[in-house]
Design an enzyme around this catalytic site. Structure first.
Site, PDB file in Angstrom:
ATOM      1  N   GLU A   1      43.782  34.965  47.811  1.00  5.24           N
ATOM      2  CA  GLU A   1      43.469  35.690  46.505  1.00  5.24           C
ATOM      3  C   GLU A   1      44.288  34.895  45.404  1.00  5.24           C
ATOM      4  O   GLU A   1      44.126  35.030  44.088  1.00  5.24           O
ATOM      5  CB  GLU A   1      43.635  37.273  46.521  1.00  5.24           C
ATOM      6  CG  GLU A   1      42.774  38.157  47.447  1.00  5.24           C
ATOM      7  CD  GLU A   1      41.337  37.803  47.315  1.00  5.24           C
ATOM      8  OE1 GLU A   1      40.955  37.356  46.373  1.00  5.24           O
ATOM      9  OE2 GLU A   1      40.679  38.226  48.413  1.00  5.24           O
TER      10      GLU A   1
ATOM     11  N   HIS B   1      42.378  32.272  43.943  1.00  4.78           N
ATOM     12  CA  HIS B   1      41.783  32.597  42.894  1.00  4.78           C
ATOM     13  C   HIS B   1      42.282  32.503  41.484  1.00  4.78           C
ATOM     14  O   HIS B   1      41.710  32.496  40.516  1.00  4.78           O
ATOM     15  CB  HIS B   1      40.975  33.935  43.194  1.00  4.78           C
ATOM     16  CG  HIS B   1      39.844  33.689  44.261  1.00  4.78           C
ATOM     17  ND1 HIS B   1      38.856  32.841  44.028  1.00  4.78           N
ATOM     18  CD2 HIS B   1      39.587  34.691  45.145  1.00  4.78           C
ATOM     19  CE1 HIS B   1      38.038  33.195  44.917  1.00  4.78           C
ATOM     20  NE2 HIS B   1      38.449  33.983  45.766  1.00  4.78           N
TER      21      HIS B   1
END
Ligand code: BES
Ligand code: ZN
Length: 732
Positions: free
Chosen positions: A260, A263
């Site tokens: 994550e 990202h």
């Protein structure tokens, strides 16, 4: 016209810059398309202006849009948090907007919330004021966000504790946990604080926001979501309880945090142009999460695990007729949802790993930096990344990669050898690999496969790199003595299956037995053989004979992959006359390593030993090894009676063993443990294993439980990508 779903617009008006406010006269909802058209008395003038909309939405129970998440407080009361999940197309459920990744905007968010609740959003809080209309409420204002896509907007309102730190590059990092569980956020906090500077250095681009929050949400559909500056997670993907969390959970948390946070650059700063390029986001993050974990925890040997978890999984699914190319045209939201699958994630990650290896780390990083700086705060398509990498490396990236992203499947590479003086001549051909049997069609696609070739003299070093770009090729490997062996695809980097001629395969087996072949290649050889057998290209007995070469195997990941393959075979045989023999075969194979490991950790053991012990004991217990069953029962009894709590790493194998050979009392005890568990990880551990129970009546009871609301709510979405594929699997 704009996107809007399950929202009632009350009033809308438009104020042109420097002009008079014009009220909208009608709202025409196109529910199917999740759109609304606002009508105005006359055509609006081109130019800047402000659209004001007063609307009512629903705090829903759908785990998408702006929804409520239920949790039980330490005193046993039911409370709710309000949470957002917008990717891919659900921001439109929270506010009317142009809900497409390429339509970026800045966001100024204000939340009016009960005073005693934590209110979070993408940015830091700038003001907190009493709310004039209600003294129990406060108005929380957040700083203006950078220009960003709607699917990355987020807000959370609820009761949380947190732990915090500053990363070495000056970013405030917080991990929000349920009340009273702040300690369980420490592991993720440490990972996040190491990860941010790692990516900053890798991309040579700083993290652009002043803070990042990671928050555990009780009911969450995906595993985690990369909202810019406010990353949401399932509890099992973020919380680590030092006493009750097992080693594999720690590893999972590290991977998800790594994913994550990647990202934040790759996806948030540079966003895909359209969902067709979703794979770029997810495939890339699914690759670099391993790079990050390898940096933070070298002792995990995580890249070998990549091969077992992502690479072989992608090969398995992509060999089905129901697979699809990495890049797919999508339109309607329902189609967008479909592509969050193992092809985008695992095949995507595998082809990026192949590409990284083909380009080399230095040029790859140069290309990445070029891409991230050129397209920052904008959108990009697959070709844009290829162009940057091509510019950085001078290699034909577009040509090589299109064969992987635009056509589905991958090649089966058949190789034969001939000795010619000091040289070995390899005859190599490629054909599409199909799970349903040899490819027989007329128009066989082919791929450009960057691949290495190694010899027994030069095992791990990929001294010889070739680009297989023809259906048939002859390659000369120089200075190979007749007694040396040759292996293709060392490191299992090329996205393909290899079938060796019988003599070549025979020559490789001793290197499995004496462990001179690296673990990743032992794993890969075995995995290729199983898949060839499943496709009916070679016999299953042939593969089982090769298993004998693994008697001395010490490596966790090799055992884990092998165990998975034997498990598949064992399931296929479970209602045949071969069932008993298959179980005996498994026991014989795993007994040696099982005895070496024993039940209790030895001094100086590490992460991988813990994983291996759990795997092997579970396998022996499940396959009916009597001493293992007895010891598992003894330890289970002590655990339940509170005499000796089972260490977290032994729980899965013990639960599995006692359930598999258990009766209704065992099941009831297990359901009681489930009910008493406070940690979601423990609940999910039990939920996953209940299906191991053998008696049909008890299976019925488990099914009833599985359909009840006693289950961890976020669990139902757990295998969101796998199900699509396994249901489509062609009949054998
Ligand atoms: N962007 C996804 C979350 C997501 C998935 C949103 C599906 C909407 C639909 C996120 O980055 C992600 O990939 N999460 C993974 C975990 C990851 C470690 C593979 C997940 O949810 O499984
Ligand atoms: Zn992702």
């Amino acid at each position: 016209m704009m996107n809007c779903a399950d929202i009632d617009i009350i009033t809308a008006s438009y104020v042109p810059e420097g002009g008079e406010e014009i009220n909208a006269t009608g709202f025409n909802y196109q529910n199917e398309d999740e759109k609304v058209t606002l009508s105005f008395p006359s055509a609006l003038q081109k130019g800047r202006g402000m659209l004001k909309i007063d609307f009512v939405g629903e705090l829903n129970d759908k785990m998408k849009g702006f929804y409520r998440s239920k949790y039980t407080t330490p005193s046993g009361e039911t409370h709710y948090a309000a949470v957002s999940q917008f990717e891919p197309t659900d921001a439109r459920r929270a506010f009317p907007c142009w809900d497409e990744p390429a339509i970026k905007a800045t966001f100024d968010i204000t939340l009016i919330v009960p005073k005693d609740r934590v209110a979070l959003s993408n940015m830091n809080v700038t003001e907190r004021n009493p709310y004039p209309d209600d003294e129990d409420m406060v108005e929380v204002k957040f700083a203006k966000s950078p220009i960003m896509s709607t699917y990355l907007v987020a807000f959370v309102v609820g009761e949380y504790d947190f732990v915090e730190t500053k990363s070495s590059d000056g970013i405030l990092v917080r991990v929000y946990t349920p009340i009273g569980k702040a300690d369980q956020g420490k592991f993720a906090l440490e990972v996040a604080a190491k990860t941010l500077p790692f990516y900053k250095e890798y991309f040579n681009v700083p993290y652009p926001l002043p803070k990042i929050d990671l928050i555990a949400i009780a009911d969450f559909a995906a595993g985690a979501m990369e909202n810019w500056g406010l990353v949401t997670y399932r509890e099992t993907a973020l919380l680590i309880d030092p006493k009750n969390s097992c080693s594999s959970s720690k590893q999972w948390v590290a991977l998800v945090v790594g994913h994550e946070l990647a990202h934040q650059w790759f996806g948030n700063l540079v966003t895909m142009e359209w969902w067709t390029h979703l794979w770029l986001n997810e495939g890339f993050a699914s690759w670099i999460e391993y790079l990050c974990v390898d940096h933070c925890f070298p002792e995990y040997d995580i890249w070998t695990q990549f091969v077992s978890a992502d690479y072989t999984r992608a090969l398995e699914l992509d060999a089905l007729d129901s697979s699809h190319p990495i890049e797919v045209t999508v339109g309607h939201p329902a189609e967008v949802d479909e592509i969050f699958d193992a092809i985008s994630y695992s095949k995507g990650a595998s082809v990026i790993r192949m590409l990284h290896n083909y380009i080399g780390d230095e040029d790859f990083r140069k290309g990445m930096n070029l891409y991230l700086t050129k397209f920052q705060n904008k959108n990009a398509a697959t070709e844009d990344l290829w162009n940057c990498l091509e510019q950085a490396s001078g290699k034909p990236i577009n040509a090589v990669m299109s064969s992987w992203t635009k056509q589905m499947g991958f090649p089966l590479i058949y190789v034969e050898e001939k000795q010619q003086g000091d040289n070995r001549i390899l005859k190599i051909s490629q054909k599409k690999f199909c799970a349903s049997g040899p490819f027989t069609g007329s128009d066989c696609p082919h791929w450009m496969v960057p691949i290495s070739i190694c010899t027994s003299e030069d095992v791990s070093c990929d001294s010889m790199k070739v680009l297989l770009d023809q259906p048939e090729m002859t390659i000369t490997v120089k200075n190979v003595k007749p007694d040396q062996w040759i292996k293709l695809n060392p490191g299992m980097v090329g996205f393909c299956r290899i079938q060796y001629s019988p003599t070549m395969l025979e020559s490789l087996l001793p290197s499995i037995r004496n462990l001179t072949l690296p673990p990743v290649d032992r794993l890969g050889l075995q995995n290729d053989l199983f898949s060839l057998a499943r496709a009916g290209i070679i016999g299953t007995v042939e593969v089982l004979k090769v298993m004998e070469a693994f008697v001395n195997e010490p490596n966790y990941t090799v055992w884990s992959d092998l165990s998975c393959n034997l498990g598949t075979l064992s399931t296929l045989m479970s209602h045949t006359d071969f069932h008993e023999e298959m179980q005996e075969f498994i026991v014989d194979l795993f007994l040696n390593i099982g005895q070496k490991l024993g039940w209790d950790p030895k001094h100086n053991e590490g992460h991988l030993d813990a994983l291996l012990r759990g795997l092997v004991l579970g396998k022996l217990g499940k396959a009916g090894h009597q001493p293992t069953i007895e010891e598992a029962r003894r330890r289970f009894k002590d655990h339940v009676e509170g005499k000796q709590v089972l260490s977290a790493d032994l729980r899965s194998p013990v639960y599995l063993t006692v359930l598999k050979h258990g009766d209704s009392t065992t099941l009831d005890t297990m359901l009681k443990l489930h009910n008493q568990a406070d940690l979601q990880e423990e609940k999910v551990r039990i939920e996953r294993l209940l299906g191991a129970i053998s008696h049909p009546d008890l299976i019925q009871k488990v099914l009833t439980f599985a359909m009840s609301d006693l289950l961890t709510t976020s669990w139902e979405g757990a295998t969101f990508s796998a199900t699509v594929f396994s249901m489509n699997e062609p009949p054998r």
